[in-house]
Design an enzyme around this catalytic site. Structure first.
Site, PDB file in Angstrom:
ATOM      1  N   HIS A   1     -11.741 -28.558 -59.360  1.00 44.74           N
ATOM      2  CA  HIS A   1     -12.231 -27.325 -59.109  1.00 44.74           C
ATOM      3  C   HIS A   1     -13.409 -27.259 -58.211  1.00 44.74           C
ATOM      4  CE1 HIS A   1      -9.147 -25.188 -61.813  1.00 44.74           C
ATOM      5  NE2 HIS A   1      -9.700 -26.203 -62.746  1.00 44.74           N
TER       6      HIS A   1
ATOM      7  N   ASN B   1      -6.261 -20.292 -65.283  1.00 41.65           N
ATOM      8  CA  ASN B   1      -5.778 -20.728 -64.069  1.00 41.65           C
ATOM      9  C   ASN B   1      -4.813 -19.561 -63.568  1.00 41.65           C
ATOM     10  OD1 ASN B   1      -7.051 -23.351 -63.627  1.00 41.65           O
ATOM     11  ND2 ASN B   1      -5.413 -24.433 -64.729  1.00 41.65           N
TER      12      ASN B   1
ATOM     13  N   HIS C   1     -17.617 -22.559 -69.554  1.00 43.92           N
ATOM     14  CA  HIS C   1     -17.562 -23.317 -70.738  1.00 43.92           C
ATOM     15  C   HIS C   1     -16.690 -22.572 -71.580  1.00 43.92           C
ATOM     16  CE1 HIS C   1     -17.684 -25.882 -74.144  1.00 43.92           C
ATOM     17  NE2 HIS C   1     -19.232 -25.372 -74.494  1.00 43.92           N
TER      18      HIS C   1
ATOM     19  N   TYR D   1     -16.908 -29.247 -70.827  1.00 49.90           N
ATOM     20  CA  TYR D   1     -17.684 -28.261 -69.818  1.00 49.90           C
ATOM     21  C   TYR D   1     -18.959 -28.542 -70.050  1.00 49.90           C
ATOM     22  CZ  TYR D   1     -13.163 -26.753 -68.531  1.00 49.90           C
ATOM     23  OH  TYR D   1     -11.865 -26.674 -68.042  1.00 49.90           O
TER      24      TYR D   1
HETATM   25 FE1  HDD Z   1     -11.074 -27.438 -66.788  1.00 48.54          FE
HETATM   26  C1  HDD Z   1     -13.435 -26.926 -64.543  1.00 48.54           C
HETATM   27  C2  HDD Z   1      -9.620 -24.566 -65.941  1.00 48.54           C
HETATM   28  C3  HDD Z   1      -8.272 -28.270 -68.622  1.00 48.54           C
HETATM   29  C4  HDD Z   1     -12.485 -30.320 -67.605  1.00 48.54           C
HETATM   30  N1  HDD Z   1     -11.389 -25.979 -65.376  1.00 48.54           N
HETATM   31  C5  HDD Z   1     -12.494 -26.030 -64.579  1.00 48.54           C
HETATM   32  C6  HDD Z   1     -12.558 -24.749 -63.942  1.00 48.54           C
HETATM   33  C7  HDD Z   1     -11.443 -23.941 -64.285  1.00 48.54           C
HETATM   34  C8  HDD Z   1     -10.908 -24.832 -65.289  1.00 48.54           C
HETATM   35  C9  HDD Z   1     -10.922 -22.790 -63.619  1.00 48.54           C
HETATM   36  C10 HDD Z   1     -13.475 -24.316 -62.822  1.00 48.54           C
HETATM   37  C11 HDD Z   1     -14.598 -23.506 -63.365  1.00 48.54           C
HETATM   38  C12 HDD Z   1     -15.508 -23.135 -62.259  1.00 48.54           C
HETATM   39  O1  HDD Z   1     -15.170 -22.393 -61.398  1.00 48.54           O
HETATM   40  O2  HDD Z   1     -16.744 -23.566 -62.451  1.00 48.54           O
HETATM   41  N2  HDD Z   1      -9.298 -26.636 -67.173  1.00 48.54           N
HETATM   42  C13 HDD Z   1      -8.820 -25.440 -66.623  1.00 48.54           C
HETATM   43  C14 HDD Z   1      -7.761 -24.912 -67.441  1.00 48.54           C
HETATM   44  C15 HDD Z   1      -7.214 -26.092 -68.268  1.00 48.54           C
HETATM   45  C16 HDD Z   1      -8.308 -26.983 -68.108  1.00 48.54           C
HETATM   46  C17 HDD Z   1      -6.969 -23.568 -67.329  1.00 48.54           C
HETATM   47  C18 HDD Z   1      -6.126 -26.219 -69.118  1.00 48.54           C
HETATM   48  C19 HDD Z   1      -5.214 -25.202 -69.821  1.00 48.54           C
HETATM   49  N3  HDD Z   1     -10.404 -29.063 -67.841  1.00 48.54           N
HETATM   50  C20 HDD Z   1      -9.200 -28.951 -68.630  1.00 48.54           C
HETATM   51  C21 HDD Z   1      -9.381 -30.257 -69.629  1.00 48.54           C
HETATM   52  C22 HDD Z   1     -10.666 -30.810 -69.090  1.00 48.54           C
HETATM   53  C23 HDD Z   1     -11.305 -29.794 -68.115  1.00 48.54           C
HETATM   54  C24 HDD Z   1      -8.337 -30.696 -70.411  1.00 48.54           C
HETATM   55  C25 HDD Z   1     -11.283 -32.027 -69.861  1.00 48.54           C
HETATM   56  C26 HDD Z   1     -10.855 -32.738 -71.016  1.00 48.54           C
HETATM   57  N4  HDD Z   1     -12.577 -28.390 -66.239  1.00 48.54           N
HETATM   58  C27 HDD Z   1     -12.892 -29.681 -66.761  1.00 48.54           C
HETATM   59  C28 HDD Z   1     -14.555 -30.021 -66.159  1.00 48.54           C
HETATM   60  C29 HDD Z   1     -14.920 -28.797 -65.251  1.00 48.54           C
HETATM   61  C30 HDD Z   1     -13.482 -28.030 -65.147  1.00 48.54           C
HETATM   62  C31 HDD Z   1     -14.344 -31.415 -65.790  1.00 48.54           C
HETATM   63  C32 HDD Z   1     -15.283 -29.255 -63.865  1.00 48.54           C
HETATM   64  C33 HDD Z   1     -16.356 -28.508 -63.459  1.00 48.54           C
HETATM   65  C34 HDD Z   1     -16.615 -27.734 -64.570  1.00 48.54           C
HETATM   66  O3  HDD Z   1     -15.882 -28.131 -65.544  1.00 48.54           O
HETATM   67  O4  HDD Z   1     -17.596 -27.159 -64.675  1.00 48.54           O
HETATM   68  O5  HDD Z   1     -15.503 -29.990 -67.406  1.00 48.54           O
END
Ligand code: HDD
Length: 717
Positions: A77, A150, A341, A364
């Site tokens: 993202h 999402n 988060h 997060y």
């Molecule tokens: Fe995630 C970012 C949505 C599964 C780990 N995720 C992130 C963002 C969104 C989502 C919208 C961007 C937030 C922003 O605008 O800053 N993610 C989802 C959805 C998931 C999902 C709807 C499943 C239902 N994500 C998911 C899993 C993991 C992560 C299974 C890790 C185990 N996601 C992250 C992250 C991020 C992230 C690496 C990257 C940047 C952030 O968190 O702040 O922690």
């Protein structure tokens, strides 16, 4: 005690952000220490041609800061755009939840919403085929609540431990970092073809949902099942939905690829311009509620994030509305530094044991520590809650709060045991006391093994046009795959979903659908596991359909903020042009006059009019519809411009509304391939040789409201 409801807490957040705003208008230039700078054009040297002196602290401060301007982009993202706004509940939801922001319909809770793509880097195109992030931060009086969702209601995987594999597979390949922001490559499809649990999500990402027309026209989903808890402690399961009031619309894939070249910031710009123009995007918050005792009444598991609850089984109740009404002042300070988060929760909400959700709860905060550089990211203005913060946490990089007093521990007597723990009556958060009595195992529940039925449900629910687009998307994606085995494995999975789908894709790839019915393709099986425990449930012959899963027949929501191009040159028919402009403006569409060159246009009556863009910088893919008014010399000039002919041709290919009056019809004929009659007789093409036909504007408006005319496309099913 929680803060009293003051009904104006949106102002609190804005005031807080205001305090951190810097406006240098009319001010002197200073260093970061406030020292006024007299020469910011020349470094300090030994003589005008001499070596630069190490002593130049002004130079060093400026360059050092510059060198450190970038922070690590989000691992997923990374590319996004955001806006401020507020949320208001329609009526108290106290029966369902005690969450404060869902009690009082007069309370405006401030929000900050960030939309994003997943796979691409920060500088990638908005129009990649991809899932869109839809993350909402509610600044409630009880603390921040983040709904990090999402634009699709399901996910690729069931367990968070697979997330790094999924993302490594979809990101550019590690040897050459190709391709950027695209799933159409070997490693993604290699992983997917060995992971049957992804098949439902693949249906969504290969559908036009993955190429939205606008962030403002996307649905949003919390994906996981959460819990609502009311004041009596009663828990119910809840799924969250965002329903856009502008309807759900997408572009077509060819258009998406062209937009990526013409305006890679298309979605970002669209959101920004709409808010600047006062056309505030709105979504209704919907909830699907499942009583605790009904947890097991479905033929899928509520804890499985690859499944949705069909709206026919549990209707979506719309409980409030979110309005985005202010653009950020500073992209980095707000959009880049915002930290979402799932664990940012308020009383009245809680988690379930969904293993994807549980893993996210770790990821997060961990990622923010790396990205934002330390544990004090909650003090960055965009992340600060409006609720007061008091605890014994201290120090760390970039600490901003100046905590007073001697105590940073509890219990303490020196400070009267402050800050005190809050009981439930005082708004203290308590977890839902869910009973857990189980063996500690690394395993997947058997109730998670149905990987095809909801993929089938999605396919069955699509219109023929949507099915055609899905087949074409898979042909494109798998066509870019080089390793043959991967294509064959995918065809085996697709055959489980639907025979027409598999055949349609296979034909485009020049392959036969493999005869093996191998639902054992699940390679995500642990080393010592019994493969039978991981066997996918074969798809049922018939699975119903669900109207909510299709984007066909969108609700008629008018043409507000739709972009309409008017192709014109000197001598354009003034009355036709003005009548159309007036009619479109009355419907709040956005009009752009496109001409062979920039500057001013002289109409047939000698009136001058500002040209908004030239044919060199504009393109039909950046508009929803096109109108060509008459006027002999105007149309003559346009006919000499390849870009004008291409403009109309592309709009036709992309099934958009087109109108022409008087001599303007000649341009449409010139743009037609396969015979002018075919174009002129097509749905959504409105022509009249009467230069000022009074019926044309209303017919055109009606046509734009239909979004697209799919009858022009060749169907594959
Ligand atoms: Fe995630 C970012 C949505 C599964 C780990 N995720 C992130 C963002 C969104 C989502 C919208 C961007 C937030 C922003 O605008 O800053 N993610 C989802 C959805 C998931 C999902 C709807 C499943 C239902 N994500 C998911 C899993 C993991 C992560 C299974 C890790 C185990 N996601 C992250 C992250 C991020 C992230 C690496 C990257 C940047 C952030 O968190 O702040 O922690």
């Amino acid at each position: 005690m929680p803060k009293e409801t003051n009904k104006t807490n949106t102002n609190d957040k804005l005031e807080e952000l205001d305090q951190n705003r810097e406006d240098s208008t009319g001010q002197f230039l200073t260093t970061n220490q406030g020292l006024r700078v007299s020469d910011d054009q020349n470094s300090l040297k030994a003589g005008p041609r001499g070596a630069t002196l190490l002593e130049d602290f002004i130079l060093r401060e400026k360059i050092t800061h510059f060198d450190h301007e970038r922070i690590p982009e989000r691992i997923v993202h990374a590319r996004g755009a955001a806006a401020h706004g507020y949320f208001q509940v329609y009526e108290s939801q106290s029966e369902l939840t005690k969450a404060g922001f869902l009690q009082d319909s007069s309370l405006k809770t401030p929000v900050f919403v960030r939309f994003s793509t997943v796979a691409g880097s920060r500088g990638s195109s908005d129009l990649a085929r991809d899932v869109r992030g839809f993350a909402v931060k509610f600044y409630t009086e009880e603390g921040n609540f983040d709904l990090v969702g999402n634009n699709m209601p399901v996910f690729f995987i069931q367990d968070a431990i697979k997330f790094p594999d999924l993302i490594h597979a979809v990101k550019p390949e590690p040897n050459n970092e190709i391709p950027q922001a695209a799933s159409a490559h070997d490693t993604f499809w290699d992983f997917i073809s060995l992971t049957p649990e992804s098949m439902h999500m693949i249906m969504w990402t290969m559908s036009d949902r993955a190429i939205p027309r606008s962030y403002r026209m996307m649905e949003g989903f919390g994906v996981h099942t959460f819990r609502f808890i009311n004041a009596d402690g009663k828990s119910r399961f809840v799924k969250f939905h965002w329903k856009p009031l502008l309807g759900v619309h997408s572009v077509v894939w060819d258009e998406a690829q062209l937009i990526s070249g013409r305006d890679p910031d298309f979605h970002r710009r669209d959101l920004w311009d709409a808010i600047e123009g006062g056309a505030y995007p709105e979504w209704e918050l919907g909830v699907q509620i499942v009583e605790e005792e009904d947890e097991h009444k479905f033929d899928f598991d509520l804890l499985d994030s690859t499944k949705l609850i069909p709206e026919e089984l549990v209707p979506v109740q719309r409980i409030g509305k979110m309005t985005l009404n202010r653009n950020p002042d500073n992209y980095f300070a707000e959009t880049e530094q915002v930290a979402f988060h799932l664990g940012h929760l308020v009383p009245g909400l809680d988690f379930t044991n969904d293993p994807l959700l549980q893993g996210r709860l770790f990821s997060y905060t961990d990622t923010q520590l790396k990205r934002l550089g330390g544990p004090n990211f909650h003090e960055i203005p965009i992340n600060r809650p409006i609720a007061p913060v008091h605890n014994g946490q201290r120090d760390g990089h970039m600490r901003q709060t100046i905590n007073v007093g001697r105590t940073s521990y509890g219990p303490n007597a020196i400070n009267g045991d402050s800050p005190a723990q809050a009981g439930q009556k005082e708004g203290g958060f308590t977890n839902y006391p869910e009973r857990i009595d189980a063996n500690k195992v690394r395993a997947r529940s058997k109730s998670f093994m149905d990987h095809y039925n909801q993929a089938k449900l999605f396919w069955n629910s699509q219109s023929d046009t949507e099915k055609t687009h899905l087949i074409k998307a898979l042909r494109f994606e798998l066509g870019k795959v080089v390793v043959d085995d991967i294509r064959n494995r995918m065809l085996m999975h697709l055959a489980q979903v639907d025979a027409t789908l598999a055949k349609g894709v296979a034909e485009g790839l020049g392959l036969d659908v493999p005869s093996s019915n191998d639902v054992q393709l699940n390679k995500s099986v642990p080393a010592d596991a019994n493969p039978a425990d991981y066997q996918s449930v074969p798809a049922k012959a018939t699975v119903g359909s669900s109207a909510a899963l299709s984007m066909a027949n969108p609700p008629k929501v008018g043409i507000k903020t739709r972009q309409v191009a008017i192709l014109a040159a000197d001598g354009v028919d003034a009355s036709a042009l003005n009548a159309m402009k007036e009619a479109l403006s009355a419907e709040k569409a956005i009009i752009a006059i496109i001409a062979p060159r920039l500057g001013m246009l002289k109409t047939s009556t000698g009136e001058t009019m500002k040209i908004d863009a030239s044919l060199q910088t504009a393109a039909s893919v950046l508009f929803d519809a096109v109108y060509v008014p008459g006027g002999k010399s105007s149309v003559k000039s346009l006919l000499q411009e390849d870009e004008a002919i291409r403009f109309v041709h592309e709009a036709f290919m992309h099934c958009k509304a087109i109108a022409a009056t008087g001599e303007g019809v000649e341009l449409l004929k010139a743009a037609a391939t396969g015979g002018a009659e075919k174009l002129l007789d097509s749905d959504g093409v409105i022509t009249s040789l009467d230069a000022t036909d009074a019926d044309v504007p209303s017919q055109f408006i009606e046509a734009i409201g239909q979004h697209r005319f799919w009858s022009r496309e060749k169907k594959l099913v």
